[in-house]
Design a protein around this motif. Structure first.
Motif, PDB file in Angstrom:
ATOM      1  N   SER A 195      86.929  33.934  26.603  1.00 39.98           N
ATOM      2  CA  SER A 195      86.298  34.549  25.437  1.00 39.98           C
ATOM      3  C   SER A 195      85.903  35.983  25.749  1.00 39.98           C
ATOM      4  O   SER A 195      86.129  36.896  24.948  1.00 39.98           O
ATOM      5  CB  SER A 195      85.046  33.768  25.030  1.00 39.98           C
ATOM      6  N   ARG A 198      88.911  38.163  25.457  1.00 42.16           N
ATOM      7  CA  ARG A 198      89.336  38.408  24.073  1.00 42.16           C
ATOM      8  C   ARG A 198      88.414  39.434  23.420  1.00 42.16           C
ATOM      9  O   ARG A 198      88.849  40.280  22.646  1.00 42.16           O
ATOM     10  CB  ARG A 198      89.322  37.115  23.239  1.00 42.16           C
ATOM     11  N   ILE A 199      87.116  39.321  23.716  1.00 40.68           N
ATOM     12  CA  ILE A 199      86.147  40.207  23.069  1.00 40.68           C
ATOM     13  C   ILE A 199      86.320  41.650  23.557  1.00 40.68           C
ATOM     14  O   ILE A 199      86.270  42.587  22.756  1.00 40.68           O
ATOM     15  CB  ILE A 199      84.712  39.689  23.293  1.00 40.68           C
ATOM     16  N   ILE A 201      89.027  43.025  24.521  1.00 41.36           N
ATOM     17  CA  ILE A 201      90.243  43.550  23.888  1.00 41.36           C
ATOM     18  C   ILE A 201      89.936  43.923  22.436  1.00 41.36           C
ATOM     19  O   ILE A 201      90.355  44.973  21.938  1.00 41.36           O
ATOM     20  CB  ILE A 201      91.398  42.530  23.960  1.00 41.36           C
ATOM     21  N   ALA A 202      89.162  43.073  21.765  1.00 48.70           N
ATOM     22  CA  ALA A 202      88.783  43.360  20.377  1.00 48.70           C
ATOM     23  C   ALA A 202      88.002  44.673  20.313  1.00 48.70           C
ATOM     24  O   ALA A 202      88.240  45.502  19.431  1.00 48.70           O
ATOM     25  CB  ALA A 202      87.959  42.213  19.805  1.00 48.70           C
ATOM     26  N   ARG A 204      88.202  47.135  22.412  1.00 45.07           N
ATOM     27  CA  ARG A 204      89.170  48.215  22.645  1.00 45.07           C
ATOM     28  C   ARG A 204      89.907  48.540  21.349  1.00 45.07           C
ATOM     29  O   ARG A 204      90.137  49.703  21.023  1.00 45.07           O
ATOM     30  CB  ARG A 204      90.179  47.781  23.721  1.00 45.07           C
ATOM     31  N   GLU A 205      90.274  47.508  20.600  1.00 45.11           N
ATOM     32  CA  GLU A 205      91.034  47.698  19.368  1.00 45.11           C
ATOM     33  C   GLU A 205      90.202  48.365  18.282  1.00 45.11           C
ATOM     34  O   GLU A 205      90.713  49.201  17.546  1.00 45.11           O
ATOM     35  CB  GLU A 205      91.552  46.353  18.853  1.00 45.11           C
ATOM     36  N   ASN A 206      88.954  47.943  18.125  1.00 44.82           N
ATOM     37  CA  ASN A 206      88.124  48.497  17.058  1.00 44.82           C
ATOM     38  C   ASN A 206      86.655  48.209  17.359  1.00 44.82           C
ATOM     39  O   ASN A 206      86.128  47.153  17.028  1.00 44.82           O
ATOM     40  CB  ASN A 206      88.530  47.900  15.703  1.00 44.82           C
ATOM     41  N   ALA A 210      83.975  45.245  15.924  1.00 41.90           N
ATOM     42  CA  ALA A 210      83.319  44.318  16.855  1.00 41.90           C
ATOM     43  C   ALA A 210      81.800  44.372  16.671  1.00 41.90           C
ATOM     44  O   ALA A 210      81.124  43.338  16.630  1.00 41.90           O
ATOM     45  CB  ALA A 210      83.699  44.664  18.298  1.00 41.90           C
ATOM     46  N   LEU A 213      80.527  42.643  13.676  1.00 42.84           N
ATOM     47  CA  LEU A 213      80.553  41.183  13.795  1.00 42.84           C
ATOM     48  C   LEU A 213      79.433  40.673  14.691  1.00 42.84           C
ATOM     49  O   LEU A 213      79.311  39.476  14.925  1.00 42.84           O
ATOM     50  CB  LEU A 213      81.908  40.714  14.342  1.00 42.84           C
ATOM     51  N   TYR A 215      78.796  41.872  17.994  1.00 42.27           N
ATOM     52  CA  TYR A 215      78.957  42.111  19.428  1.00 42.27           C
ATOM     53  C   TYR A 215      78.427  43.502  19.771  1.00 42.27           C
ATOM     54  O   TYR A 215      78.741  44.472  19.091  1.00 42.27           O
ATOM     55  CB  TYR A 215      80.428  42.030  19.834  1.00 42.27           C
ATOM     56  N   LYS A 340      97.365  34.441  24.639  1.00 34.66           N
ATOM     57  CA  LYS A 340      96.781  34.356  23.316  1.00 34.66           C
ATOM     58  C   LYS A 340      95.487  33.551  23.378  1.00 34.66           C
ATOM     59  O   LYS A 340      95.219  32.854  24.344  1.00 34.66           O
ATOM     60  CB  LYS A 340      97.764  33.685  22.351  1.00 34.66           C
ATOM     61  N   VAL A 341      94.748  33.647  22.305  1.00 33.09           N
ATOM     62  CA  VAL A 341      93.514  32.876  22.207  1.00 33.09           C
ATOM     63  C   VAL A 341      93.847  31.401  22.332  1.00 33.09           C
ATOM     64  O   VAL A 341      94.844  30.929  21.812  1.00 33.09           O
ATOM     65  CB  VAL A 341      92.842  33.150  20.849  1.00 33.09           C
ATOM     66  N   LYS A 342      93.010  30.708  23.032  1.00 35.51           N
ATOM     67  CA  LYS A 342      93.210  29.274  23.232  1.00 35.51           C
ATOM     68  C   LYS A 342      93.255  28.554  21.889  1.00 35.51           C
ATOM     69  O   LYS A 342      92.383  28.723  21.053  1.00 35.51           O
ATOM     70  CB  LYS A 342      92.035  28.745  24.055  1.00 35.51           C
ATOM     71  N   THR A 343      94.289  27.772  21.670  1.00 34.68           N
ATOM     72  CA  THR A 343      94.371  27.034  20.408  1.00 34.68           C
ATOM     73  C   THR A 343      94.494  25.563  20.680  1.00 34.68           C
ATOM     74  O   THR A 343      94.822  25.161  21.776  1.00 34.68           O
ATOM     75  CB  THR A 343      95.560  27.507  19.552  1.00 34.68           C
TER      76      THR A 343
ATOM     77  N   PHE B  92      91.271  44.380  13.971  1.00 38.51           N
ATOM     78  CA  PHE B  92      91.805  44.528  15.326  1.00 38.51           C
ATOM     79  C   PHE B  92      93.328  44.555  15.219  1.00 38.51           C
ATOM     80  O   PHE B  92      93.987  43.515  15.177  1.00 38.51           O
ATOM     81  CB  PHE B  92      91.338  43.373  16.208  1.00 38.51           C
ATOM     82  N   MET B  95      95.908  42.643  17.473  1.00 36.55           N
ATOM     83  CA  MET B  95      95.713  41.199  17.599  1.00 36.55           C
ATOM     84  C   MET B  95      96.259  40.493  16.360  1.00 36.55           C
ATOM     85  O   MET B  95      96.450  41.110  15.311  1.00 36.55           O
ATOM     86  CB  MET B  95      94.230  40.889  17.778  1.00 36.55           C
ATOM     87  N   GLU B  99      93.647  35.603  15.705  1.00 41.54           N
ATOM     88  CA  GLU B  99      92.709  36.144  16.698  1.00 41.54           C
ATOM     89  C   GLU B  99      91.595  36.961  16.051  1.00 41.54           C
ATOM     90  O   GLU B  99      90.447  36.914  16.489  1.00 41.54           O
ATOM     91  CB  GLU B  99      93.457  37.012  17.715  1.00 41.54           C
ATOM     92  N   ILE B 103      87.727  35.866  16.786  1.00 39.39           N
ATOM     93  CA  ILE B 103      86.719  36.728  17.410  1.00 39.39           C
ATOM     94  C   ILE B 103      85.431  36.709  16.579  1.00 39.39           C
ATOM     95  O   ILE B 103      84.315  36.624  17.109  1.00 39.39           O
ATOM     96  CB  ILE B 103      87.242  38.180  17.540  1.00 39.39           C
TER      97      ILE B 103
END
Ligand SMILES: Nc1ncnc2c1ncn2[C@@H]1O[C@H](COP(=O)(O)OP(=O)(O)OP(=O)(O)O)[C@@H](O)[C@H]1O
Ligand SMILES: [Mg+2]
Lengths: 343, 240
Positions: A195, A198-199, A201-202, A204-206, A210, A213, A215, A340-343, B92, B95, B99, B103
């Motif tokens: 987790s 993933r966070i 990376i999120a 980093r993306e935006n 984040a 939401l 974080y 990928k995120v655990k599914t 994001f 992603m 994802e 998140i």
């Protein structure tokens, strides 16, 4: 499922690499073993930047600060304790503390990405000058003389944990360094799949999204930066173990630039990329050095320009895309190599 | 009497000489649906940024259930239960759709539960077919849906939607209106929109902003008939 597939690939690859590392002394001569050892130590350093830059989005121009601090900490501690085990631990701990302080100041101070690069670079140059000026008997920590620009020769190399009398042979030191590279690689793979990974990376993306939401981007960036510092410090200990020697050039500009080039050429946003970039370029520089026909820095610069223009994503992501599109052409589902995120 | 869900008092922000939000007193009750309209540059998005901590007010206060949140950071306000879909999509990009939602859901929940919640919302919003696609590759309308889904996955109690129907086809706009009414059964919303058809579909009470200040706040029918509202939308201005 995808997570499992990605991890399975990494585990199989790592197992094969581990077998190669452990059997290398059977068919490679000592000179080459020594060379491989320093390559692997540097690859750990490349991973530290590949992680914080590629996943955390933090471009640190002064990753050598933590590398050098780790190296000097190891040297000073190993001389004083006459035992490498606590020295290795300190070589991780001190850079982490330093990264925490520096990172806190930069990240919580709201400094922009560009200035973060400038500040980290400046810090590495300050450390260079600081250590450079520690010549003479006055600059001693316990039994260890820092030695200024001459550096510290004769640093005790790794011994068996709990048995300082048993110094590892060069072959054993190689195995430790090679396996350490694999352990750091797999550890980071797991971290990225978690987790926390993933966070970051999120973020980093935006970063805005984040935060909206719930974080707090700052704490995640700080922890990422500290993990990078820990790994770079550890690489410093591996490096000193290889040469039994450390000097201020470890903080120098040239190395800082090289690490960035390794990551760009190998590929950002992957972990295998920085390793490939580091090994490939070090091998190349060694070859060029042996031939003495070209200047190594000139060749490095030329390669960097070619890559930025023609392979901007770097080796590993480009190869991955090629494999993916090959599968797509055949109409098969592409194998998912990214985690990928655990599914 | 308990405090209203959201209350701003004298909320003001100035950028140099521009007063983008001008002494706004705004109250939203629990589980209310409010529409916020106004011509371009009226200060709607800036008002949302003040509510979510993306900007700090020059003067005035924001209270959430009686607690002063003016000047708090975005993540702190988000943790108090405020979610926002911004005007310019904040997603994001590298992603996948799945994802992105995961998140958001992960902030309050365990990984497994976050995955379940994500599946649920993907189904509700009919995004399952594109769940594995990278959000950066999607059309604008789809990205809007992904962002709405991300906001829902965070399970906020107050949802701010800044132009949720922009770039959508007529059919998508109707679905968005239905969705907003569905959400409003359990949660409060403030919706900014230029599309008057859309406003008529969902609105009860409408607040009109003009040059940063509240021009009128009333029942939707009366607001749309109001001469001053027509004037500002036709660009005549109040002074004339
Ligand atoms: N960061 C900023 N710096 C300077 N001026 C700003 C800033 N943000 C907004 N403004 C100004 O504040 C005013 C309100 O802008 P805002 O984006 O809130 O309007 P809006 O009502 O959302 O308009 P639209 O309907 O076009 O989205 C505008 O005049 C804008 O130029
Ligand atoms: Mg706006």
């Amino acid at each position: 499922m995808q997570l499992l597939n990605g991890m399975t690939g990494a585990l199989i690859g790592s197992a094969i690499a581990a077998v190669g590392i452990l059997t290398a002394p059977l068919y490679v001569d000592l000179f080459q073993i020594m060379q491989l050892t320093v390559f692997a130590a540097m690859a750990v350093l490349a991973l530290s930047l590949g992680f914080i830059w590629g996943y955390g989005g933090i471009l640190c121009f002064g990753q050598t600060s933590f590398f050098g601090l780790g190296a000097y900490t190891y040297a000073v501690a190993a001389i004083n304790f006459a035992d490498s085990t606590p020295a290795i631990l300190l070589a991780i701990l001190i850079p982490v503390i330093f990264a925490a302080l520096l990172g806190y100041f930069m990240i919580y101070g709201g400094i922009s990405d560009v200035y973060l690069g400038v500040i980290t670079l400046t810090v590495s140059l300050i450390l260079f000058n600081l250590v450079n000026s520690t010549a003479g008997d006055f600059y001693k920590i316990g039994d260890a003389r820092l030695g200024g620009f001459n550096g510290m020769p004769g640093v005790p190399t790794f011994n068996l944990p709990g048995n300082p009398g048993y110094i590892l042979t060069p072959e054993q030191a190689w195995m430790v360094t090679g396996i350490a590279l694999i352990v750091v690689y797999l550890g980071l793979r797991l971290l990225i799949a978690s987790s926390f990974g993933r966070i970051i990376i999120a973020i980093r993306e935006n970063e805005t999204r984040a935060a909206l939401l719930g974080y707090d981007p700052r704490i995640y960036k700080l922890i990422t930066f500290m993990i990078g510092g820990a790994i770079a410090g550890f690489a410093g200990a591996l490096y000193v173990n290889w040469g039994a020697f450390v000097s201020p050039t470890i903080f120098a500009l040239g190395l800082s630039a090289q690490i960035i080039i390794w990551v760009i050429i190998g590929g950002r946003g992957t972990l295998i990329g920085p390793i490939i970039g580091c090994l490939l370029l070090q091998w190349l520089v060694t070859e060029i050095g042996a031939q003495q026909a070209f200047d190594a820095n000139f060749v490095l610069g030329a390669i960097l320009i070619v890559f930025v223009l023609l392979v901007p994503k770097g080796i590993a992501p480009t190869l991955r895309d090629m494999v993916m599109s090959r599968f797509a052409e055949r109409g098969d589902a592409p194998p998912d190599v990214s985690v990928k995120v655990k599914t | 009497m308990s405090a209203p869900l959201l209350q701003t008092s004298g909320l003001t922000i100035r950028f140099g000489g521009v007063t983008a939000v001008d002494r706004v007193d705004f109250t939203l009750k629990e589980s209310e649906l409010r529409c916020l309209i106004g011509p371009n540059g009226a200060g709607k998005s800036t008002f949302f940024k003040l509510l979510t901590g993306q900007l700090r007010p020059t003067e005035g206060h924001v209270h959430l259930r009686g607690q002063d949140i003016s000047g708090a950071r975005p993540h702190e306000i988000a943790r108090q239960g405020v979610g926002i879909k911004t005007q310019v999509p904040n997603v994001f990009n590298a992603m996948t759709v799945q994802e992105n939602l995961w998140i958001a859901a992960r902030h309050k929940h365990t990984p497994n539960f976050a995955t379940e919640l994500t599946e649920q919302i993907l189904t509700d919003l009919r995004l399952t077919a594109i769940a594995g696609k990278e959000v950066g590759q999607l059309a604008h309308g789809q990205r809007q849906w992904v962002e709405i889904g991300t906001v829902l996955a965070g399970e906020p109690e107050l949802i701010l939607l800044d132009e949720p129907a922009a770039g959508m086809t007529h059919e998508e706009v109707e679905r968005t209106a239905d969705l907003i009414q569905e959400i409003n059964k359990t949660r409060a919303l403030i919706v900014v929109e230029h599309d008057m058809q859309f406003i008529k579909m969902i609105a009860k009470t409408v607040t009109v902003l003009h040059q940063g200040a509240v021009l009128i706040e009333d029942d939707v029918a009366r607001v749309l008939e109001d001469a001053r509202v027509r004037d500002v939308y036709l660009g005549k201005g109040l002074a004339a």
